[in-house]
Design a protein around this motif. Structure first.
Motif, mmCIF file in Angstrom:
data_model
loop_
_atom_site.group_PDB
_atom_site.id
_atom_site.type_symbol
_atom_site.label_atom_id
_atom_site.label_comp_id
_atom_site.label_asym_id
_atom_site.label_seq_id
_atom_site.Cartn_x
_atom_site.Cartn_y
_atom_site.Cartn_z
ATOM 1 N N MET A 56 -59.430 -36.716 77.632
ATOM 2 C CA MET A 56 -60.123 -37.775 78.358
ATOM 3 C C MET A 56 -61.029 -37.217 79.453
ATOM 4 O O MET A 56 -62.037 -37.838 79.804
ATOM 5 C CB MET A 56 -59.103 -38.753 78.956
ATOM 6 C CG MET A 56 -58.332 -39.555 77.920
ATOM 7 S SD MET A 56 -59.390 -40.556 76.814
ATOM 8 C CE MET A 56 -59.394 -39.519 75.323
ATOM 9 N N THR A 57 -60.689 -36.050 79.980
ATOM 10 C CA THR A 57 -61.557 -35.403 80.963
ATOM 11 C C THR A 57 -62.878 -34.977 80.320
ATOM 12 O O THR A 57 -63.964 -35.246 80.855
ATOM 13 C CB THR A 57 -60.857 -34.170 81.575
ATOM 14 O OG1 THR A 57 -59.691 -34.598 82.279
ATOM 15 C CG2 THR A 57 -61.770 -33.416 82.528
ATOM 16 N N ILE A 58 -62.783 -34.331 79.163
ATOM 17 C CA ILE A 58 -63.989 -33.890 78.453
ATOM 18 C C ILE A 58 -64.740 -35.092 77.890
ATOM 19 O O ILE A 58 -65.982 -35.120 77.894
ATOM 20 C CB ILE A 58 -63.621 -32.909 77.314
ATOM 21 C CG1 ILE A 58 -62.807 -31.734 77.860
ATOM 22 C CG2 ILE A 58 -64.878 -32.408 76.622
ATOM 23 C CD1 ILE A 58 -63.503 -30.957 78.949
ATOM 24 N N THR A 72 -67.726 -41.129 70.669
ATOM 25 C CA THR A 72 -66.793 -40.288 71.427
ATOM 26 C C THR A 72 -65.358 -40.513 70.958
ATOM 27 O O THR A 72 -64.571 -39.562 70.859
ATOM 28 C CB THR A 72 -66.903 -40.588 72.933
ATOM 29 O OG1 THR A 72 -68.276 -40.464 73.338
ATOM 30 C CG2 THR A 72 -66.056 -39.634 73.749
ATOM 31 N N ALA A 73 -65.028 -41.774 70.661
ATOM 32 C CA ALA A 73 -63.684 -42.092 70.184
ATOM 33 C C ALA A 73 -63.377 -41.345 68.891
ATOM 34 O O ALA A 73 -62.311 -40.727 68.750
ATOM 35 C CB ALA A 73 -63.553 -43.603 69.967
ATOM 36 N N ALA A 83 -58.724 -48.391 70.825
ATOM 37 C CA ALA A 83 -57.654 -47.416 71.074
ATOM 38 C C ALA A 83 -58.125 -46.345 72.055
ATOM 39 O O ALA A 83 -57.376 -45.929 72.947
ATOM 40 C CB ALA A 83 -57.220 -46.779 69.767
ATOM 41 N N PHE A 84 -59.365 -45.911 71.897
ATOM 42 C CA PHE A 84 -59.930 -44.912 72.804
ATOM 43 C C PHE A 84 -60.036 -45.470 74.219
ATOM 44 O O PHE A 84 -59.707 -44.785 75.195
ATOM 45 C CB PHE A 84 -61.302 -44.470 72.309
ATOM 46 C CG PHE A 84 -62.039 -43.577 73.266
ATOM 47 C CD1 PHE A 84 -61.667 -42.253 73.442
ATOM 48 C CD2 PHE A 84 -63.107 -44.074 74.016
ATOM 49 C CE1 PHE A 84 -62.347 -41.422 74.328
ATOM 50 C CE2 PHE A 84 -63.779 -43.260 74.912
ATOM 51 C CZ PHE A 84 -63.406 -41.936 75.064
ATOM 52 N N THR A 85 -60.466 -46.732 74.326
ATOM 53 C CA THR A 85 -60.618 -47.356 75.638
ATOM 54 C C THR A 85 -59.280 -47.453 76.354
ATOM 55 O O THR A 85 -59.185 -47.198 77.559
ATOM 56 C CB THR A 85 -61.242 -48.757 75.503
ATOM 57 O OG1 THR A 85 -62.566 -48.630 74.954
ATOM 58 C CG2 THR A 85 -61.322 -49.461 76.852
ATOM 59 N N ARG A 86 -58.208 -47.805 75.622
ATOM 60 C CA ARG A 86 -56.876 -47.863 76.234
ATOM 61 C C ARG A 86 -56.447 -46.502 76.761
ATOM 62 O O ARG A 86 -55.917 -46.389 77.873
ATOM 63 C CB ARG A 86 -55.853 -48.389 75.222
ATOM 64 C CG ARG A 86 -55.938 -49.881 74.959
ATOM 65 C CD ARG A 86 -54.688 -50.373 74.245
ATOM 66 N NE ARG A 86 -54.538 -49.737 72.933
ATOM 67 C CZ ARG A 86 -55.059 -50.207 71.812
ATOM 68 N NH1 ARG A 86 -55.789 -51.318 71.840
ATOM 69 N NH2 ARG A 86 -54.860 -49.594 70.657
ATOM 70 N N ALA A 87 -56.668 -45.458 75.953
ATOM 71 C CA ALA A 87 -56.298 -44.106 76.381
ATOM 72 C C ALA A 87 -57.145 -43.670 77.578
ATOM 73 O O ALA A 87 -56.639 -43.044 78.516
ATOM 74 C CB ALA A 87 -56.475 -43.127 75.226
ATOM 75 N N PHE A 88 -58.427 -44.010 77.541
ATOM 76 C CA PHE A 88 -59.338 -43.630 78.622
ATOM 77 C C PHE A 88 -58.928 -44.303 79.929
ATOM 78 O O PHE A 88 -58.850 -43.656 80.976
ATOM 79 C CB PHE A 88 -60.772 -44.028 78.247
ATOM 80 C CG PHE A 88 -61.826 -43.437 79.140
ATOM 81 C CD1 PHE A 88 -62.411 -42.213 78.834
ATOM 82 C CD2 PHE A 88 -62.239 -44.100 80.293
ATOM 83 C CE1 PHE A 88 -63.389 -41.665 79.654
ATOM 84 C CE2 PHE A 88 -63.204 -43.556 81.121
ATOM 85 C CZ PHE A 88 -63.787 -42.336 80.799
ATOM 86 N N GLY A 93 -58.262 -44.988 84.784
ATOM 87 C CA GLY A 93 -58.126 -46.257 85.491
ATOM 88 C C GLY A 93 -59.313 -47.182 85.349
ATOM 89 O O GLY A 93 -59.321 -48.279 85.910
ATOM 90 N N ILE A 94 -60.345 -46.752 84.640
ATOM 91 C CA ILE A 94 -61.531 -47.579 84.399
ATOM 92 C C ILE A 94 -61.925 -47.454 82.938
ATOM 93 O O ILE A 94 -61.477 -46.551 82.232
ATOM 94 C CB ILE A 94 -62.722 -47.153 85.297
ATOM 95 C CG1 ILE A 94 -63.089 -45.674 85.051
ATOM 96 C CG2 ILE A 94 -62.405 -47.390 86.772
ATOM 97 C CD1 ILE A 94 -64.323 -45.225 85.822
#
Length: 200
Positions: A56-58, A72-73, A83-88, A93-94
């Motif tokens: 998530m940092t990269i 990106t996902a 799913a990517f948005t939830r992990a992000f 936190g945003i």
């Protein structure tokens, strides 16, 4: 430590792929079971959590550079933008979209690096004294082990002890040594903020 750093290199090289922890463990010259256990102990988090945070940092950097959310996902192994948005959001936190706005606050996970540090080279003066049986009176709390720096749980425990309680316990002490001290007991640290030695 060199082999463990090679294992980190493998993780970094495959952040956009499905990482096989068994292969990573072999690079560290250990089994997957022991690698996972040692990683959690040394890093303070499971290896799966470290990989998620690094991804998530990269990914945040990719989004800021203009890559699309779905692009990106897929790049980081997620089957949908949701799913990517939830992990992000779990890491930063945003949402991914909010990460692109000016002044957005992101929570980056730095790349780990393992080093060997030798401690205990400073001599410590002490003396051994035979004492009759005594009772140890005080307060205790089980706290997690912190391997480096001050332990915030112990600090918080110490601050929670009222002055009247300290005075009451100290008043019980009628043998040497006097004053406040703490004890280690088992795998966890059990501080005794204010304690007294009482002949038993």
């Amino acid at each position: 430590m060199q082999q463990w750093n090679q294992a980190i290199e493998m993780i970094e090289a495959d952040l956009a792929a499905d990482i096989d922890i068994a292969d990573v463990a072999r690079a560290a010259a250990t089994s997957e079971y022991h690698f996972r256990r040692m990683f959690s102990t040394l890093a303070g988090m499971p290896v799966s959590e470290y990989i998620r945070r690094r991804r998530m940092t990269i990914a945040a950097a990719d989004l800021i550079r203009g890559e699309g959310v779905l692009e990106t996902a897929v790049k980081y192994g997620y089957t949908s933008a949701e799913a990517f948005t939830r992990a992000f959001k779990g890491v930063h936190g945003i949402s991914p979209g909010a990460a692109r706005t000016s002044g957005a606050s992101l929570a980056s996970q730095s790349r780990l690096s393992f080093h060997l540090r030798v401690e205990g080279t400073t001599p410590m003066k002490h003396r051994i004294v035979d004492m009759p049986a005594f009772t140890l009176a005080g307060l205790s709390a089980t706290v997690p082990v912190i391997h480096s720096g001050p332990n915030p749980h112990i600090i918080e425990f110490e601050r929670s002890i009222a002055a009247e309680t300290r005075e009451r316990i100290a008043g019980l002490n009628d043998v040497e040594p006097t004053g406040e001290y703490s004890l280690r007991w088992g795998p966890s640290v059990v501080p005794s903020g204010a304690a007294a030695l009482i002949p038993g």
